[in-house]
Design a protein around this motif. Sequence first.
Motif, PDB file in Angstrom:
ATOM      1  N   ASP A   1     -46.363  55.753  25.609  1.00 33.48           N
ATOM      2  CA  ASP A   1     -45.903  56.214  27.129  1.00 33.48           C
ATOM      3  C   ASP A   1     -45.401  55.084  27.981  1.00 33.48           C
ATOM      4  O   ASP A   1     -45.327  55.367  29.209  1.00 33.48           O
ATOM      5  CB  ASP A   1     -46.805  57.344  27.398  1.00 33.48           C
ATOM      6  CG  ASP A   1     -48.067  56.451  27.718  1.00 33.48           C
ATOM      7  OD1 ASP A   1     -48.226  55.358  27.409  1.00 33.48           O
ATOM      8  OD2 ASP A   1     -49.061  57.256  28.022  1.00 33.48           O
ATOM      9  N   ARG A   2     -45.209  54.039  27.475  1.00 37.38           N
ATOM     10  CA  ARG A   2     -44.731  53.080  28.616  1.00 37.38           C
ATOM     11  C   ARG A   2     -43.271  52.460  28.142  1.00 37.38           C
ATOM     12  O   ARG A   2     -42.956  52.611  26.825  1.00 37.38           O
ATOM     13  CB  ARG A   2     -45.702  51.784  28.232  1.00 37.38           C
ATOM     14  CG  ARG A   2     -46.906  52.228  28.775  1.00 37.38           C
ATOM     15  CD  ARG A   2     -48.039  50.809  29.195  1.00 37.38           C
ATOM     16  NE  ARG A   2     -48.114  50.064  27.714  1.00 37.38           N
ATOM     17  CZ  ARG A   2     -49.316  50.275  26.956  1.00 37.38           C
ATOM     18  NH1 ARG A   2     -50.198  51.074  27.159  1.00 37.38           N
ATOM     19  NH2 ARG A   2     -49.406  49.863  25.915  1.00 37.38           N
ATOM     20  N   PRO A   3     -42.501  51.779  29.031  1.00 39.06           N
ATOM     21  CA  PRO A   3     -41.439  51.240  28.727  1.00 39.06           C
ATOM     22  C   PRO A   3     -41.314  50.180  27.628  1.00 39.06           C
ATOM     23  O   PRO A   3     -42.593  49.610  27.479  1.00 39.06           O
ATOM     24  CB  PRO A   3     -40.886  50.703  30.278  1.00 39.06           C
ATOM     25  CG  PRO A   3     -41.709  51.259  31.283  1.00 39.06           C
ATOM     26  CD  PRO A   3     -43.022  51.506  30.669  1.00 39.06           C
ATOM     27  N   GLY A   4     -40.132  49.925  27.050  1.00 41.67           N
ATOM     28  CA  GLY A   4     -40.138  49.173  26.094  1.00 41.67           C
ATOM     29  C   GLY A   4     -40.578  49.486  24.549  1.00 41.67           C
ATOM     30  O   GLY A   4     -40.360  48.633  23.740  1.00 41.67           O
ATOM     31  N   PHE A   5     -41.090  50.591  24.434  1.00 45.14           N
ATOM     32  CA  PHE A   5     -41.510  51.133  23.292  1.00 45.14           C
ATOM     33  C   PHE A   5     -40.223  51.520  22.321  1.00 45.14           C
ATOM     34  O   PHE A   5     -39.436  52.173  22.903  1.00 45.14           O
ATOM     35  CB  PHE A   5     -42.581  52.230  23.433  1.00 45.14           C
ATOM     36  CG  PHE A   5     -42.893  53.151  22.171  1.00 45.14           C
ATOM     37  CD1 PHE A   5     -44.004  52.382  21.271  1.00 45.14           C
ATOM     38  CD2 PHE A   5     -42.357  54.225  21.678  1.00 45.14           C
ATOM     39  CE1 PHE A   5     -44.432  53.048  20.143  1.00 45.14           C
ATOM     40  CE2 PHE A   5     -42.692  54.842  20.340  1.00 45.14           C
ATOM     41  CZ  PHE A   5     -43.657  54.225  19.823  1.00 45.14           C
ATOM     42  N   ASP A   6     -40.369  51.282  20.958  1.00 42.92           N
ATOM     43  CA  ASP A   6     -39.320  51.772  20.215  1.00 42.92           C
ATOM     44  C   ASP A   6     -39.566  53.064  19.563  1.00 42.92           C
ATOM     45  O   ASP A   6     -40.364  53.204  18.778  1.00 42.92           O
ATOM     46  CB  ASP A   6     -39.079  50.720  19.146  1.00 42.92           C
ATOM     47  CG  ASP A   6     -38.114  50.912  18.152  1.00 42.92           C
ATOM     48  OD1 ASP A   6     -37.292  51.925  18.397  1.00 42.92           O
ATOM     49  OD2 ASP A   6     -37.937  50.248  17.116  1.00 42.92           O
ATOM     50  N   ASP A   7     -38.972  54.032  20.120  1.00 45.21           N
ATOM     51  CA  ASP A   7     -38.892  55.209  19.551  1.00 45.21           C
ATOM     52  C   ASP A   7     -38.126  55.750  18.442  1.00 45.21           C
ATOM     53  O   ASP A   7     -37.535  57.034  18.497  1.00 45.21           O
ATOM     54  CB  ASP A   7     -39.145  56.268  20.687  1.00 45.21           C
ATOM     55  CG  ASP A   7     -37.740  56.442  21.414  1.00 45.21           C
ATOM     56  OD1 ASP A   7     -36.718  55.719  21.187  1.00 45.21           O
ATOM     57  OD2 ASP A   7     -37.843  57.070  22.497  1.00 45.21           O
ATOM     58  N   ALA A   8     -37.462  54.873  17.875  1.00 47.73           N
ATOM     59  CA  ALA A   8     -36.219  55.129  16.980  1.00 47.73           C
ATOM     60  C   ALA A   8     -36.903  56.016  15.907  1.00 47.73           C
ATOM     61  O   ALA A   8     -35.964  57.002  15.351  1.00 47.73           O
ATOM     62  CB  ALA A   8     -35.608  53.764  16.359  1.00 47.73           C
ATOM     63  N   GLY A   9     -37.952  55.890  15.452  1.00 51.16           N
ATOM     64  CA  GLY A   9     -38.797  56.883  14.382  1.00 51.16           C
ATOM     65  C   GLY A   9     -39.102  58.192  14.857  1.00 51.16           C
ATOM     66  O   GLY A   9     -39.789  58.971  13.800  1.00 51.16           O
ATOM     67  N   TRP A  10     -38.703  58.365  16.005  1.00 52.10           N
ATOM     68  CA  TRP A  10     -39.510  59.763  16.636  1.00 52.10           C
ATOM     69  C   TRP A  10     -38.383  60.726  16.213  1.00 52.10           C
ATOM     70  O   TRP A  10     -37.138  60.421  16.064  1.00 52.10           O
ATOM     71  CB  TRP A  10     -39.608  59.558  18.046  1.00 52.10           C
ATOM     72  CG  TRP A  10     -40.909  58.890  18.402  1.00 52.10           C
ATOM     73  CD1 TRP A  10     -41.364  57.812  17.639  1.00 52.10           C
ATOM     74  CD2 TRP A  10     -41.898  59.170  19.314  1.00 52.10           C
ATOM     75  NE1 TRP A  10     -42.619  57.391  18.396  1.00 52.10           N
ATOM     76  CE2 TRP A  10     -42.827  58.244  19.439  1.00 52.10           C
ATOM     77  CE3 TRP A  10     -41.863  60.282  20.459  1.00 52.10           C
ATOM     78  CZ2 TRP A  10     -43.905  58.243  20.122  1.00 52.10           C
ATOM     79  CZ3 TRP A  10     -43.104  60.468  21.064  1.00 52.10           C
ATOM     80  CH2 TRP A  10     -44.125  59.239  21.015  1.00 52.10           C
ATOM     81  N   PHE A  11     -38.542  62.073  16.592  1.00 51.92           N
ATOM     82  CA  PHE A  11     -37.985  63.165  16.192  1.00 51.92           C
ATOM     83  C   PHE A  11     -37.306  63.935  17.373  1.00 51.92           C
ATOM     84  O   PHE A  11     -38.023  63.882  18.350  1.00 51.92           O
ATOM     85  CB  PHE A  11     -38.697  64.070  15.168  1.00 51.92           C
ATOM     86  CG  PHE A  11     -39.201  63.644  14.034  1.00 51.92           C
ATOM     87  CD1 PHE A  11     -38.221  63.569  13.088  1.00 51.92           C
ATOM     88  CD2 PHE A  11     -40.407  63.018  14.058  1.00 51.92           C
ATOM     89  CE1 PHE A  11     -38.660  62.974  11.562  1.00 51.92           C
ATOM     90  CE2 PHE A  11     -40.948  62.345  12.830  1.00 51.92           C
ATOM     91  CZ  PHE A  11     -39.955  62.261  11.640  1.00 51.92           C
TER      92      PHE A  11
END
Length: 754
Positions: free
Chosen positions: A171-181
């Motif tokens: 829930d913070r900036p810079g996190f890679d959520d590419a694997g999220w749906f």
Amino acid sequence: MVGGQEQVGVWKAGWIRRGWGEGAPLLRKSFDLDKGVSRATAHVTALGVCELRLNGRKVGEDHLLPGWTDYRKRVYFHSYDVTERLHEGGNVLGGIVAPGWFAGYFGPFGDKGYYGHDAWFSVELVIEYLDGSSASICSDSSWKSVEGPILEADLLMGETYDARKEIDGWDRPGFDDAGWFPVSLLDAHERLPETIESYPGKPVHTVAELPAIGRSEPKPGTYVFNLGQNMVGVARLKIDVPAGTEVVMKHGEMLNPDGTVYTENLRSAKAIDRYIAKGGGEEVWQPRFTFHGFQYVEVSGLPSKPEPDAVTGVAWMSALQETSTFECSNEKVNQLFSNIRWGFRGNYIDVPTDCPQRDERLGWTGDTQMFIRSATYLADIRPFYEKWLVDLHDAQHANGGYPDMAPFMGRLGFASAAWADAGIICPYVLWQAYGATGFIRPWWTQMKKFMELIGSDDNRHNGPDAESYGDWLHFNSETPTRLIGLAYRAYDAQLMAEMAAALDAADDVAHFMNEARRGKALFRDALFEGAEIAVKTQTACALSIAMDLLDGDDLEKAKQGLVQSLEEHNGYLSTGFVGTGYLCPALTKAGRPDLAVQLLLNEEHPSWLYAVNQGATTIWERWNSWTEENGFGDVGMNSFNHYAFGSVCEWMFESLAGIKPGAPGFQTLEVAPCLTDRFDFVKASFDSLQGRVSIHWKKADAGFEIELETPVPATARLPFLTERVPAGRHLFKVLPDDEETCLLNSVAPQAILA
């Protein structure tokens, strides 16, 4: 929370969830800001319960947002000023959503998903920029989601948390959520609440933290922590164990004979939380989306003996300002007052529930109206009831009948005597306590519709075939259901006449005065056979006296009948939910406050102090919820935190201490303490809207001394003296035997302040 009723116009945000899976999914949306922000407000809601997060931290201190309503009719949003939480560049808005009341288990009928099968989250972040422009970031199809560490979350069943599945920085900036749906979006054809509006009440907060006062090991590997207080909320766990260790926490109000936690009275509610450790050092965990009623926590699954501080009770309650103190020379009565207060705290969680531990936790209207006058002394309950009166009227039947519970869950009935009457009594009590006709005026038409129903010839409330719960859980002393209905019918009409006068509705005043006369006549006919009382139960006589339903010789016979019934029960009460709250006030009104004091001080069962003597820290549902002779009462219905019998609190303030309003909102004060040598002293205070009222009476070398401090003019009604005094501090002396009472000293408020 943003003050007042925040308005957002038409709700723009979509309703989102993870496409599949159980538990409480994580939802996120990243966004960039390229200019300065003057103000930012987040409006959040859910069909379920949720937590809003922004840039790595929870927004607000509230629990179980957005609260419980009849979701088919309305849902509330909560608003937060988050201006200081935003910054130029990258930002992340996040949410966690769980089934809650919407899609989880609730009630005693095995319901799951009564309102819907899945929980949904919705948020709108409104940003106002320094250059005068604005923008909104809403939950929509652009959000992403993934399964989080909360594998299961249910209000009744408990929460399961696998710390190995925590996702650092999600829930913070810079996190890679590419694997999220991608999230699922609620289809337009799905039924949404008719109304989405700002929350009018006080959200649930943490109100206390209780360290364990004891730890035992009733069997190898099973540890029981005693918090010393039956409370409502969650248990915080602190451990240092290997990764994969599953710690099971079972919650209960009492112990079995073998020292393990007693849970049979919970019925189908499991009330079990599970934590699966990630290892690597000390871990601290507190459930988010469940709550329990408990004093004891049974912990199993640990590889070694836990530290004494491994469990802490975290008590939750709607965030109401408490307003009273009470103390006397009898420590058992002081404990009783504490029990009443803790029962109030534990059952005022968004709605006034009957009990907080088993598979019920419903907004029973009878329990509510029986306790509400006591509640007005314990806390400023105005915002709580601004919300619940909406729930009540959302649940009102088309024929005018008020339900047995609100929010309504589609079962049981309408217009049950003493339950449905909450629709009249609650607004009246709130008006009397706070002087605000705003608790009456919005509902006046609906209140009159209810009165029309119960005044009809054939109705469920007081007609020939009346159906009700009667004097629920009376002690071998049944009062006819119809008689109770007729008592409330006449009483409601009297209250309606008073409220109509406050609304300047002259025609309604005349109408309800006539209805009150008619109702009293019907009640008298049902109570008497010829010139003698046919129903001499304590409840029947107490209602007659306390509700002013009889006059002249009839009233005297009711007084005699009440005293006679007490004598037949060896000076002990036999009342249930309906009669108990009226019993001590009726005795005081009948000129026998000594008998009311005796009832308060009785120590065998059925009595208030019997439970105190057994170590109770809240009010029990039954007079015999546990006895030395028989152990636990009926497991089918046996709560150890149930505030209905705590309605004696009203009498403790108004009669034993002797302070009650002389006019709505405490514009004036009536002071009439029950001076008795059974106590060395009684002290009480109450923070009214006009200021603090306090009284301290004590036995003196001869007679009694009374110190009164009042912010408003008061009428002191003391033995052989009725004295009108102005605002200020006053000292009275009551002398024995010689029929003399005097006002020794008065100090004006200005002098007190100086």
